[in-house]
Write an enzyme that holds these catalytic residues in place. Structure first.
Site, PDB file in Angstrom:
ATOM      1  N   ASP A 150      -6.544  51.490  75.907  1.00 20.93           N
ATOM      2  CA  ASP A 150      -5.251  51.497  74.957  1.00 20.93           C
ATOM      3  C   ASP A 150      -4.114  50.998  75.669  1.00 20.93           C
ATOM      4  OD1 ASP A 150      -3.673  53.720  73.084  1.00 20.93           O
ATOM      5  OD2 ASP A 150      -2.699  53.583  74.757  1.00 20.93           O
ATOM      6  N   ASN A 158       6.804  47.209  69.060  1.00 23.39           N
ATOM      7  CA  ASN A 158       7.022  47.083  67.722  1.00 23.39           C
ATOM      8  C   ASN A 158       8.635  47.487  67.511  1.00 23.39           C
ATOM      9  OD1 ASN A 158       4.281  46.349  66.608  1.00 23.39           O
ATOM     10  ND2 ASN A 158       3.893  48.419  66.700  1.00 23.39           N
ATOM     11  N   HIS A 163       7.194  44.478  63.951  1.00 25.28           N
ATOM     12  CA  HIS A 163       5.789  44.622  63.735  1.00 25.28           C
ATOM     13  C   HIS A 163       5.369  43.211  63.530  1.00 25.28           C
ATOM     14  CE1 HIS A 163       5.645  49.102  63.039  1.00 25.28           C
ATOM     15  NE2 HIS A 163       6.686  48.769  62.740  1.00 25.28           N
ATOM     16  N   ASP A 167       2.033  42.493  65.753  1.00 25.93           N
ATOM     17  CA  ASP A 167       0.591  42.059  65.301  1.00 25.93           C
ATOM     18  C   ASP A 167       0.149  40.553  66.163  1.00 25.93           C
ATOM     19  OD1 ASP A 167       0.470  43.901  63.243  1.00 25.93           O
ATOM     20  OD2 ASP A 167       1.015  42.481  61.791  1.00 25.93           O
ATOM     21  N   ASP A 193      -3.614  49.991  68.555  1.00 25.16           N
ATOM     22  CA  ASP A 193      -3.698  49.413  69.859  1.00 25.16           C
ATOM     23  C   ASP A 193      -4.881  49.765  70.528  1.00 25.16           C
ATOM     24  OD1 ASP A 193      -2.551  51.763  69.960  1.00 25.16           O
ATOM     25  OD2 ASP A 193      -1.074  51.330  71.782  1.00 25.16           O
TER      26      ASP A 193
END
Length: 271
Positions: A150, A158, A163, A167, A193
């Site tokens: 994680d 973000n 965003h 990405d 994630d």
């Protein structure tokens, strides 16, 4: 091929041969008169020759059809065994050639669909469904480790950079993970994630070496669009052997270990 179909084809070829023999003897008699006492013999010989020709044509047809069907069955067996790259290599024109092309087009579309289903749209690495399929196949054996990864505080990335850059970060993170394992394990993206690494081990207790290698790969910040973004990760490990635990239990145990690692990190940061 069903035997009744083959019998009907044999009958058709023989009947056509008989008709050709009769027609040949009648037509030839119009151009080359055949003595009356020899006409019956000549017609019988023509019928026999036509029947023999029909039989030969049938045998050629049977051999060609059998070879084609055996070849197609081999390709389909490969597809059933998971090899979606299999293609028919039979070279022919006409209806057989069209059938051959349609089979290959179908297999190409099937392979593309399968790749789309089993790969993450963003990072293009295998997804959760691909990972789960590994467990359902039942072909694996030996000690393995599942690493649940994680990205810590990814939401802040973000919120801070947007965003779109988020990405791009996920794509870069997937690339770093793949480079870190260097072909010794497989990387999957679960969602968001969260990533998973599946490693086949030579013995128990070897997953810590891979964890250390992955943590080392994230020591340097990421450089994207002029930003220097540090990234840290939390890893949970579940060592198992295929067939002894189901996929959900293994994933849940690795997930719990990941949260323990994340909580230990928070404690260290607070002290």
């Amino acid at each position: 091929m069903k035997s009744n179909y083959l019998r009907w084809m044999l009958v058709i070829y023989i009947v056509l041969g008989v008709l050709m023999g009769i027609g040949f003897s009648l037509v030839l008699d119009q151009f080359i008169p055949i003595p009356a006492h020899l006409f019956s013999f000549f017609m019988i010989a023509s019928v026999f020759a036509g029947s023999l020709l029909g039989l030969i044509n049938y045998l050629v047809y049977f051999h060609f059809t059998k070879v084609f069907i055996l070849h197609v069955n081999q390709v389909l067996n490969s597809v059933r065994n998971g090899d979606l790259s299999a293609r028919t290599q039979f070279r022919s024109g006409g209806i057989i050639g069209e059938l051959n092309r349609n089979i290959n087009k179908t297999l190409v579309n099937l392979e593309r669909s399968q790749n789309t289903i089993l790969h993450d749209d963003l990072t293009r690495i295998p997804n959760r469904q691909a990972l789960q399929q590994r467990f359902l196949n039942g072909e694996e054996s030996g000690p393995c480790a599942l690493l649940f990864i994680d990205v810590n505080e990814f939401k802040k990335i973000n919120d801070t950079y947007g965003h779109v850059l988020g990405d791009e970060m996920l794509i870069s993170i997937a690339a770093v993970l793949q480079e870190a394992v260097k072909g010794s394990a497989e990387v999957y993206r679960l969602s968001g994630d969260e990533f998973v690494i599946l490693q086949k081990m030579q013995g128990w207790g070897r997953a810590n070496e891979l964890c250390a290698c992955i943590h080392h790969a994230f020591q340097e910040p990421f450089h994207l669009d002029g930003h220097h973004i540090p990234v840290s990760i939390s890893i949970g490990v579940c060592e198992f052997e295929f067939g002894h635990k189901d996929f959900v239990s293994i994933l849940d145990q690795a997930d719990q270990e990941m949260y323990k690692a994340k909580n230990r990190r928070k404690v260290r940061l607070q002290t």
